[in-house]
Design an enzyme around this catalytic site. Structure first.
Site, PDB file in Angstrom:
ATOM      1  N   ARG A 149      17.766  23.720  21.154  1.00 16.61           N
ATOM      2  CA  ARG A 149      18.474  23.547  22.423  1.00 16.61           C
ATOM      3  C   ARG A 149      18.652  22.084  22.803  1.00 16.61           C
ATOM      4  O   ARG A 149      19.667  21.702  23.376  1.00 16.61           O
ATOM      5  CB  ARG A 149      17.740  24.307  23.530  1.00 16.61           C
ATOM      6  CG  ARG A 149      17.813  25.823  23.345  1.00 16.61           C
ATOM      7  CD  ARG A 149      17.239  26.556  24.522  1.00 16.61           C
ATOM      8  NE  ARG A 149      17.424  27.988  24.385  1.00 16.61           N
ATOM      9  CZ  ARG A 149      17.038  28.867  25.295  1.00 16.61           C
ATOM     10  NH1 ARG A 149      16.440  28.460  26.408  1.00 16.61           N
ATOM     11  NH2 ARG A 149      17.245  30.159  25.112  1.00 16.61           N
ATOM     12  N   ASP A 178      18.671  25.352  42.901  1.00 14.10           N
ATOM     13  CA  ASP A 178      18.352  25.433  41.477  1.00 14.10           C
ATOM     14  C   ASP A 178      18.155  24.015  40.962  1.00 14.10           C
ATOM     15  O   ASP A 178      18.630  23.047  41.570  1.00 14.10           O
ATOM     16  CB  ASP A 178      19.455  26.139  40.697  1.00 14.10           C
ATOM     17  CG  ASP A 178      18.958  26.707  39.379  1.00 14.10           C
ATOM     18  OD1 ASP A 178      18.594  27.897  39.331  1.00 14.10           O
ATOM     19  OD2 ASP A 178      18.898  25.956  38.382  1.00 14.10           O
TER      20      ASP A 178
END
Length: 298
Positions: free
Chosen positions: A58, A167
């Site tokens: 990732r 977030d």
């Protein structure tokens, strides 16, 4: 010129970036150790050794985006500017899986049980505040906004109502602020709600839909690291923190639940994800339904 130390040589060897033709640099022991400690400290996410390949895969995309050729350079970037890279790092290592009306029993409980109670208790004034903590790309807060708008309209209420959506991921927040979703991602939204609460795109925007302005008015979207200071004062009537604490270690969960309790009104509600539990982690809440908790002391 200084002579390199043995520790320095060992670190250099363990960090050496091998460059397979197709896979890019390899995440060495020392860099992975640093990343594990950094992520635990700043994000509360515990990365086991078995996560090394996942992290490497990732973060390779992040290295390419930054024009870096090795993980050591990326670690140096984190050391020099931890806050500047925090959101992108968290986005890379966590999984933003969400959908409209995921775990629909929570929304049913809000609509059928909580909202009638709140409207009754606040009929002489006051305000209603909900917090979507870990809102990802916005499906959760907008689904809540649909429920609130429908019930308020049904009862003819003008109650001051707002949803805070936060977030850590800048990419997720950008999608939430835009409020545009593909029709394929709206499987949990009934046809009636799709017609009422979404504006269908046409021409080059065919297959897309934008959240209705009425819902956007109810939702305030802000960046927030749950492990850092919280600028809002609250209090909130309910907090949705679903499929977030699953990434955290036990001490971080305990601390977070204490802080949530402090941000809720007496008798306020905390909603967790279907695979999450507060068992043995907090005495501030009592379980009253499927991953639905109420703050004690009402």
């Amino acid at each position: 010129m200084s002579t390199p130390t043995l520790d320095g040589l060992n670190q250099a060897r363990s960090n050496r970036a091998e460059l397979p033709a197709s896979n890019g640099p390899v995440l060495g022991d020392a860099d992975f150790r640093f990343l594990r400690e950094f992520v635990l400290q700043h994000c509360g996410i515990a990365l086991g050794e078995h996560k090394r390949q996942l992290v490497q895969g990732r973060l390779l995309r992040r290295l390419r985006a930054l024009g870096l050729t090795e993980f050591g350079s990326y670690c140096e970037r984190l050391r020099s500017d931890p806050e500047g890279e925090m959101g992108d790092l968290a986005s890379a290592i966590s999984t933003n899986v969400t959908s409209f009306f995921r775990e629909v029993h929570h929304y049913d409980f809000v609509a059928d049980t909580l909202l009638p109670q709140w409207l009754q208790s606040k009929r002489d004034g006051g305000r209603l505040r909900l917090w979507s903590a870990g809102c990802s790309t916005g499906e959760e807060p907008y689904a809540l906004a649909m429920v609130l708008a429908e019930v308020l309209e049904k009862h003819g209420s003008t109650l001051d109502t707002r949803i805070l959506a936060t977030d850590l991921s800048p990419q997720a927040l950008a999608v939430a602020r835009e409020g545009v979703y593909s029709l394929e991602r709206m499987g949990g939204v009934s046809r009636e709600r799709q017609r009422r609460w979404f504006l269908r795109g046409e021409g080059s925007f065919d297959g897309l839909a934008r959240i209705h302005p009425r819902l956007r008015e109810l939702v305030s979207i802000q960046p927030l690291n749950l492990l850092h200071d919280w600028p809002m004062q609250g209090p909130f009537d309910a907090i949705f923190c679903r499929n977030v604490v699953i990434y955290f270690d036990q001490p971080t969960k305990q601390k977070l639940f204490r802080r949530y309790a402090g941000m809720l009104v007496p008798g306020g509600y905390l909603f967790l994800g279907h695979s999450e539990s507060m068992h043995g982690l907090s005495d501030d809440f009592e379980l009253i339904g499927r991953t639905i908790y109420r703050k004690r002391g009402a």
